[in-house]
Design an enzyme around this catalytic site. Structure first.
Site, mmCIF file in Angstrom:
data_model
loop_
_atom_site.group_PDB
_atom_site.id
_atom_site.type_symbol
_atom_site.label_atom_id
_atom_site.label_comp_id
_atom_site.label_asym_id
_atom_site.label_seq_id
_atom_site.Cartn_x
_atom_site.Cartn_y
_atom_site.Cartn_z
ATOM 1 N N ASP A 46 61.162 12.924 30.298
ATOM 2 C CA ASP A 46 61.297 13.647 29.042
ATOM 3 C C ASP A 46 59.912 14.148 28.639
ATOM 4 O O ASP A 46 58.899 13.767 29.227
ATOM 5 C CB ASP A 46 61.904 12.743 27.966
ATOM 6 N N TYR A 47 59.855 14.975 27.630
ATOM 7 C CA TYR A 47 58.652 15.698 27.248
ATOM 8 C C TYR A 47 57.458 14.755 27.057
ATOM 9 O O TYR A 47 57.415 13.978 26.110
ATOM 10 C CB TYR A 47 58.923 16.460 25.958
#
Length: 753
Positions: free
Chosen positions: A303-304
């Protein structure tokens, strides 16, 4: 961001020890057991690639060609240098980008990529959680339909729109079980129940991916967030999940297994840490459990900045150390941080990461691109004519309206106030959500235009015989009063025959990084509700919300309450359809609405306590105000004549439960019959009830139907003391009921050895 690339003696020793432990742990063998055979094309490409090109394929970055909404969510995307991005694509330093906007931007990057030395196409991903240009209800709202076929159809429609603009990959479905209403990301999932969450995960995966990933209307699905993200302490995003292994396996893993079984191509790692280990750096989670036990053979993406945050959590010394930990844990592709591109070459050169592990990850990226048909035609999803033709079609908008109708939940309808008459009544729509096209789509709508959505006032005016009889007054803002607002609202209520109070949460109060400490109506809206209710006119509350709410005062006491979530493009039309009876309410709560905010986290399937009469707060019973599964129709529904085909089944046996459902009302109704089971005595403490089956029944006025459910002994299995599935002999209680806490009809049976 400057990164320390110094390799200390300590980090080398730690890396060597970790590498030895990895090799000795049997994890490489577990990974090999689910390793997808590579095609000759992929093998040939890997053999030709430099380590820098391999690291590039494992790098996914945001793009500056994005929507304003996407840039607000991921601000870093707005400051990237466009020419550097194009240069990285052509040089093979970039495997893909996400949240780009439109065919032209995607074509420019893809053109650069295929001009590179090896001509490897890029992959284009996007956060299209519940619709691209045509917006469907938020996933939590759609889960209220309890209709997996509907969920598959809306996911399919979303895939066709986003694929028409060049997207190959969607960061959905979110399959996290959400049992803490404070958690903002509850809105993205299917609620608190394991069975419903699993069914929706399966359906949405099928919808996004279609019959073939190579189809130009299909996109690769990405189940997220693996795993137990919904268990974050205090309902706060990115927090620790302090849960037992039993809870992990019983509650949070099954929806992921369902998506895997449906063929989900990719999975995204969760932000939280479990037992002191960030999931982005946990080989137990990403390799041992996900691959070794659950059999997942696809791509794992971060994820980011989640891999870089391994260092922020204090598990890694710096970005380089975080990259080593993440890749060795089983994280194939890095999102946004760039740490694989920056540090994998030196990690491999130093012997801290084996080339075999890098090649394995690259093989998964290239295999995904191959399955998507990108090697055969890198521009297969980038046709400008198709982009125009597929946006907001009549069938898609009709589906959005249907999905919105099916998502609305009728909590109360005292005195049969609803449905309302279409003519002869003066209607006052009061509240911050009475009109206006903002806060209709819901969070995570990055590519839709809010100006295209239908608001409540427009929907109601289109539904009534005389729109001039409809008055609209804001009364208050969402979280602040309006000067003179309450006085104007009270005056409108006095002049009306019926009041529709449109209150709730704005979009930004749900979603990522949008947890709430108190899940109640904001004070200015509650004050507005109290003043309007005091006028004494019949009042319908239309809630706009992305979570369960603890309703109080005049809102709770209103004779009719509709939960309308964030319904998307056709919000106002669908709500009016329900209000005036063009469609009947059929939605059921996928999350329990507690009596008090202090009960949170509350969910129906809690384990049986030793002192049930005392397991409560001093002032609040240990029950829901409106439980999971609750929802009314415009019919008058009754259940009778529950019978079981047998009272004893063996471990390989099954039984059939049959009951009669009748509608004694004046309106047609769609009832959701739910089957719950309790294991009366077991070797592990069991929940009060667990949902095992559900079925919709359409009933005309005065009609009755027999409904049957088949349960097998396997449906009654639980994890034993060794955390292995166990079908244990003993007594069971079965309920056929309209909600998780309703008395319903009850029968007993026995599983025998």
């Amino acid at each position: 961001m400057p990164r320390d690339t110094t390799i200390s003696r300590r980090s080398v020793l730690i890396s060597s020890a970790c590498l030895f432990a990895w090799q000795a742990s049997g994890i490489p063998a577990a990974m090999a057991a689910v390793r997808r055979p590579l095609s000759s094309r992929v093998k040939s490409l890997i053999a030709q690639m430099t380590i820098e090109e391999k690291a590039g394929q494992l790098t996914l970055m945001p793009t500056p060609w994005t929507s304003a909404a996407a840039a607000r969510i991921n601000p870093a995307a707005a400051v990237k240098n466009v020419e550097n991005l194009v240069g990285d694509a052509q040089a093979g330093r970039l495997g893909g980008v996400f949240n780009g906007f439109g065919v032209d931007a995607h074509r420019k990057l893809q053109t650069a990529a295929v001009k590179g030395r090896l001509g490897i196409p890029m992959i284009f991903a996007g956060d299209v959680i519940h619709g691209y240009r045509t917006v469907f209800p938020v996933p939590l709202g759609e889960a209220a339909s309890f209709d997996t076929a509907l969920a598959e159809r809306t996911a399919r429609a979303a895939a066709e729109e986003m694929a028409a603009t060049g997207f190959d990959w969607v960061f959905a479905p979110m399959v996290d079980v959400g049992r803490d209403a404070r958690w903002g990301r509850t809105v993205e999932g299917a609620g608190e129940d394991v069975l419903l969450s699993s069914d929706m995960a399966r359906a949405r995966t099928r919808g996004f991916q279609g019959r073939s990933l190579a189809d130009n209307g299909s996109v690769a699905a990405c189940m997220k967030h693996f795993a137990a993200y919904g268990a974050a302490e205090g309902g706060v995003d990115y927090n620790t999940a302090d849960i037992s292994e039993r809870t992990l396996r019983e509650v949070y893993l099954p929806p992921f297994q369902a998506a895997i079984d449906a063929g989900c191509a990719t999975v995204m790692a969760a932000f939280e840490d479990i037992a002191g280990r960030p999931v982005h750096g946990s080989h137990e989670m990403l390799t041992g459990i996900l691959r070794g036990e659950m059999g997942f053979d696809g791509l794992v993406v971060g994820d980011y900045n989640g891999d870089l945050e391994i260092a922020a959590r204090g598990l890694a010394a710096d970005a380089r150390d975080a990259a080593r930990i993440a890749i060795m844990a089983g994280l194939d592709m890095s999102m946004a941080s760039g740490i694989y591109r920056d540090h994998l070459p030196s990690l491999v050169a130093a012997g801290e990461v084996p080339m075999e592990r890098v090649d394995e990850a690259v093989g998964r990226v290239l295999t995904l691109k191959e399955k998507l048909g990108l090697f055969d035609d890198p521009f297969r999803r980038m046709d400008p004519k198709r982009q125009q033709a597929r946006m907001r079609t009549k069938p898609a908008l009709s589906l959005a309206r249907e999905a919105a109708q099916r998502s609305i939940v009728l909590l109360k309808n005292e005195g049969d106030l609803l449905p309302l008459p279409r003519a002869g009544k003066r209607i006052a729509i009061i509240g911050p959500f009475a009109e206006g096209q903002s806060n209709l789509h819901g969070p995570w709508t990055l590519f839709a235009d809010s100006k295209e959505a239908v608001d409540l006032a427009a929907g109601i005016r289109a539904a009534v015989a005389d729109p001039a009889l409809v008055a609209v007054v804001k009364g208050s803002e969402v979280t602040s009063p309006v000067s003179g607002g309450i006085d104007a609202a009270v005056a409108a209520a006095r002049a009306a025959d019926i009041v529709i109070l449109a209150v709730g949460e704005r979009e930004a109060m749900s979603g990522e990084a949008s947890s709430r400490d108190l899940i109640v109506l904001p004070a200015p809206q509650q004050a507005l509700a109290e003043a309007v209710a005091a006028v004494g006119k019949p009042m319908v509350v239309a809630l706009r919300n992305g979570r369960a709410l603890a309703l109080e005062g005049a809102v709770l006491n209103a004779p009719a309450i509709l939960v309308t979530w964030f319904l998307g493009s056709e919000s106002g039309n669908a709500t009016a359809d329900i209000l005036f009876g063009a469609a009947g309410p059929s939605g059921r709560l996928p999350v329990s609405f507690p009596i008090s905010a202090g009960q949170v986290p509350y969910y129906y399937a809690h384990r049986r306590p030793g002192r049930p009469n005392n397991t409560r707060f001093i002032t609040v019973k240990n029950e829901a105000r409106f439980p999971f599964g609750h929802g009314l129709t415009y019919g008058k529904i009754s259940y009778s004549d529950l019978s079981l085909s047998t009272r004893q089944i063996g471990k390989n046996g099954q039984l059939r439960a049959t009951l009669t459902v009748k509608n004694d009302g004046k309106h047609a109704a769609r009832e959701l019959v739910q089957i719950y089971v309790q294991d009366v005595v077991a070797s592990v403490t069991q929940p009060i009830r667990e949902l095992k089956a559900y079925q919709h029944v359409d009933l005309a006025p005065g009609q009755s139907k027999q409904v049957s459910f088949t349960l097998s002994a396997a449906d009654l299995a639980f994890l034993g003391l060794d955390l292995k599935p166990l079908i244990e002999p003993g007594q069971f209680t079965l309920w056929a009921a309209p909600s998780a806490e309703a008395a319903g009809l009850t029968a007993g049976f026995e599983v025998i050895a």
